[in-house]
Every structure is written in C-alpha cells, then in structure tokens.
Motif scaffolding. Sequence first.
Motif, PDB file in Angstrom:
ATOM      1  N   LEU A 187       1.911  -8.371   7.444  1.00  0.00           N
ATOM      2  CA  LEU A 187       2.199  -7.343   6.436  1.00  0.00           C
ATOM      3  C   LEU A 187       1.792  -7.846   5.058  1.00  0.00           C
ATOM      4  N   ASP A 188       1.331  -6.922   4.228  1.00  0.00           N
ATOM      5  CA  ASP A 188       0.899  -7.289   2.882  1.00  0.00           C
ATOM      6  C   ASP A 188       2.003  -6.924   1.892  1.00  0.00           C
ATOM      7  N   PHE A 189       2.803  -7.908   1.474  1.00  0.00           N
ATOM      8  CA  PHE A 189       3.938  -7.633   0.592  1.00  0.00           C
ATOM      9  C   PHE A 189       3.501  -7.463  -0.867  1.00  0.00           C
ATOM     10  N   ALA A 190       4.193  -6.554  -1.564  1.00  0.00           N
ATOM     11  CA  ALA A 190       3.907  -6.314  -2.983  1.00  0.00           C
ATOM     12  C   ALA A 190       4.402  -7.511  -3.794  1.00  0.00           C
TER      13      ALA A 190
ATOM     14  N   GLN B 208       0.783  -1.240   0.000  1.00  0.00           N
ATOM     15  CA  GLN B 208       0.000   0.000   0.000  1.00  0.00           C
ATOM     16  C   GLN B 208       0.817   1.293   0.000  1.00  0.00           C
ATOM     17  N   TYR B 209       2.167   1.185  -0.039  1.00  0.00           N
ATOM     18  CA  TYR B 209       2.984   2.410  -0.019  1.00  0.00           C
ATOM     19  C   TYR B 209       3.929   2.467  -1.226  1.00  0.00           C
ATOM     20  N   PRO B 210       4.267   3.692  -1.681  1.00  0.00           N
ATOM     21  CA  PRO B 210       5.280   3.802  -2.746  1.00  0.00           C
ATOM     22  C   PRO B 210       6.637   3.298  -2.219  1.00  0.00           C
ATOM     23  N   PHE B 211       7.537   2.913  -3.143  1.00  0.00           N
ATOM     24  CA  PHE B 211       8.896   2.532  -2.739  1.00  0.00           C
ATOM     25  C   PHE B 211       9.531   3.695  -1.971  1.00  0.00           C
ATOM     26  N   PRO B 212      10.504   3.407  -1.085  1.00  0.00           N
ATOM     27  CA  PRO B 212      11.093   4.465  -0.250  1.00  0.00           C
ATOM     28  C   PRO B 212      11.545   5.710  -1.020  1.00  0.00           C
TER      29      PRO B 212
ATOM     30  N   GLN C 290       4.733   8.615   5.012  1.00  0.00           N
ATOM     31  CA  GLN C 290       4.565   7.234   4.520  1.00  0.00           C
ATOM     32  C   GLN C 290       5.696   6.340   5.034  1.00  0.00           C
ATOM     33  N   ARG C 291       6.926   6.873   5.055  1.00  0.00           N
ATOM     34  CA  ARG C 291       8.061   6.093   5.577  1.00  0.00           C
ATOM     35  C   ARG C 291       7.868   5.793   7.059  1.00  0.00           C
ATOM     36  N   GLU C 292       7.339   6.773   7.782  1.00  0.00           N
ATOM     37  CA  GLU C 292       7.056   6.556   9.214  1.00  0.00           C
ATOM     38  C   GLU C 292       6.014   5.455   9.409  1.00  0.00           C
ATOM     39  N   ALA C 293       4.998   5.467   8.543  1.00  0.00           N
ATOM     40  CA  ALA C 293       3.932   4.450   8.641  1.00  0.00           C
ATOM     41  C   ALA C 293       4.500   3.057   8.381  1.00  0.00           C
ATOM     42  N   VAL C 294       5.393   2.961   7.407  1.00  0.00           N
ATOM     43  CA  VAL C 294       6.053   1.670   7.102  1.00  0.00           C
ATOM     44  C   VAL C 294       6.835   1.211   8.336  1.00  0.00           C
TER      45      VAL C 294
END
Length: 348
Positions: free
Chosen positions: A149-152, A33-37, A44-48
């Motif tokens: 975790l839901d992996f891409a 659910q997040y863009p690559f770093p 978003q990085r904090e959420a990861v």
Amino acid sequence: KAMTETAKWYEKAGNCGDVVISTRVRLARNLKQYPFPARASASQREAVERQVKDALLSGNSILSKEFRFIPLENTTQEEAVSLVERHIVSPEFIADRRGKAVLISADESISIMVNEEDHLRIQVLREGFSLKEAAETADRIDTLLSENLDFAFDPELGYLTQCPTNLGTGLRASVMLHLPGLTESGAMPRIASNLSKLGLTIRGTYGEGSKSIGALYQLSNQITLGLSENEAIENLRSITVQLMEEERKARAQMSEEIAWQDKIDRAAGVLKSARVLSSSEFMELLSYIRLGLSTGVLQGVTTQELNALMVNAQPATLMARAGKQLDETQRDVLRADMAREVCAKIKE
C-alpha cells in the motif's frame, strides 16, 4: 462459537496486571491516492477496503493466515457493540456501519479498522503493561502493509491524517489502568491536570468523552508531531510507572482500614450469591475484587479470570455469545450466573 476457539488476549494477565489491565498501540494511516474517508465516495471507500484486505490476506506473511475480515454492514447491532466492548473498534466506528470493515486476528489482539476517521487504524492490544511489545507488533504490521500500500506521507509533516492531532507518527499509545486507590483519595483531578501539561491525557473506560467505570481509566499520549514513536512510547511508559507507584501506595493504606476490608468482603459476598447484576453494579463490585486480590485481602481467583469475566459480561458481548436477543433482566441474570461461577472460588 468462533469467539471461544482461541484464547483471547483479555483472557490473560500480563505484566503489572494489578494496576495495568491492558496496553494499546494504534497507528493511523491513509492511502495516498484516495481522499480521507470523510470526503471519499462510497466507491472510493470500497476500493480502499479491497486494497487493504488484499494487502493483508494475500500477503505471504504468517499474519495473513490469522485474520478474519468482517464487513461491518454484515454485523448485527449486538455484534458491532460487542466489538466496542472488547476494545477492538472505537464507538465512533460503529455509529454508521456503511462502507466500513475490520480485520481481526484470532486472539483479537490485532485489529485493523478500515474507513474509520482514517483509511486504516492498525491497533495492537496486549494484556498488562507491554508498550514495547505492542509497538513492535504494530510496526511489523505497518511495514508489512506498506509493501503493498502507498501511504500518504510528507517529508516534513510525516504521515498525513484526517485530524491534525494525529499528524506525524500517527501513533497513539494507551494503557488501561485500574486506579481505585487514587480515585478514592480524590487525587484524579490533580493527576489529570498535571498529565495534560506533559502531553498526556487520562479518560474514561471507553476513551474520549466516556466516564470511568469501576475505577478504570485510559491514559494515552496526546502529541504525535515533533517527537519520534520511541519518545512517545517512553514518555507514556515513565508516567505509567509513576502512577503505578502512587496507586500501590494508596492501596496499601486503604487495605489496612477495616472499612475497606469490609467493602471488599461485601463485594465478594454479593458476587458469590447475586441472582441479578446490572452492568454498572457488576463493574463496581469487580473493582473491589481486583483491589482485594492485589492487596491480599482475597485469594482464590486469578487476575486473568477477572479480566475474561469483565469483558464477557458486557451487555452486547453477552448477547453475541448467547447468539440471541436478551432483554435487560435476562442479561442481568446471565451476568450474575457468570459472576457466581467465577467468584465461588474466592477465599476471604
């Protein structure tokens, strides 16, 4: 200090420890659910970071009890560089410490980098030659994390990663090799060229773009797409076995030459008596001691003592252990003290 409580993986000697210092298996994973770093915002990085931390530390597994969570922004420069010297994180990871964290097991054999090139880099380090065990541990952690975790993942491409070279299994396996025999005989350029044709690469001591120090090299798989994790591991294992045979033959020839016995004995003499030792001189001399030990020219110290000394005498790790800033001369003096203590036991 916390660093000395549990015996670390690098304070042990493993299988084929005369040639293989360590084994590493790394898995690259990203959250769907997040863009690559590289494209993610700070929030978003904090959420990861939060999700990965929760998935590991709030799990019911035995593993969750063993991990320390270290936000990189809370580390000093010395502590961050020491993580690289201990091969826990990559040099690129600490270049910009904002929005990054690492989870480390008590013996430092398992680390999870959060927000490196990918959201997660699961890394398992083992002493000696133990690809199968390292791969099994990495797989276990991957499974544990994937429960929360839901992996891409793409049915055709496999695990999705920021860099296309990691697509597919997302697996990179490597072995750290001590190859003084092949280095001295001038065989390394030929070997490197042959390995690239087999989908493997050989690099310097700290991976991509680094030089070999004290005849230490990292051999790793290049291809992650189109072959299974088991095939990648097996390919690396069989090539490592061949390299070990070549290296041992080269060493057997060298150890009979008086010039080499002299180099080994001189190295032992310097390490037993030096008052000041630079990092590069220390690594070169230690390479001779390892060679002497494996060929029977020297006795009295163990491979695990040399492994621990090698890591603990690195510049930033010296300062992290001392808990204070040290200038170059102070580090060189401290390194010489440590070397004398260990090498005093050497019998020639």
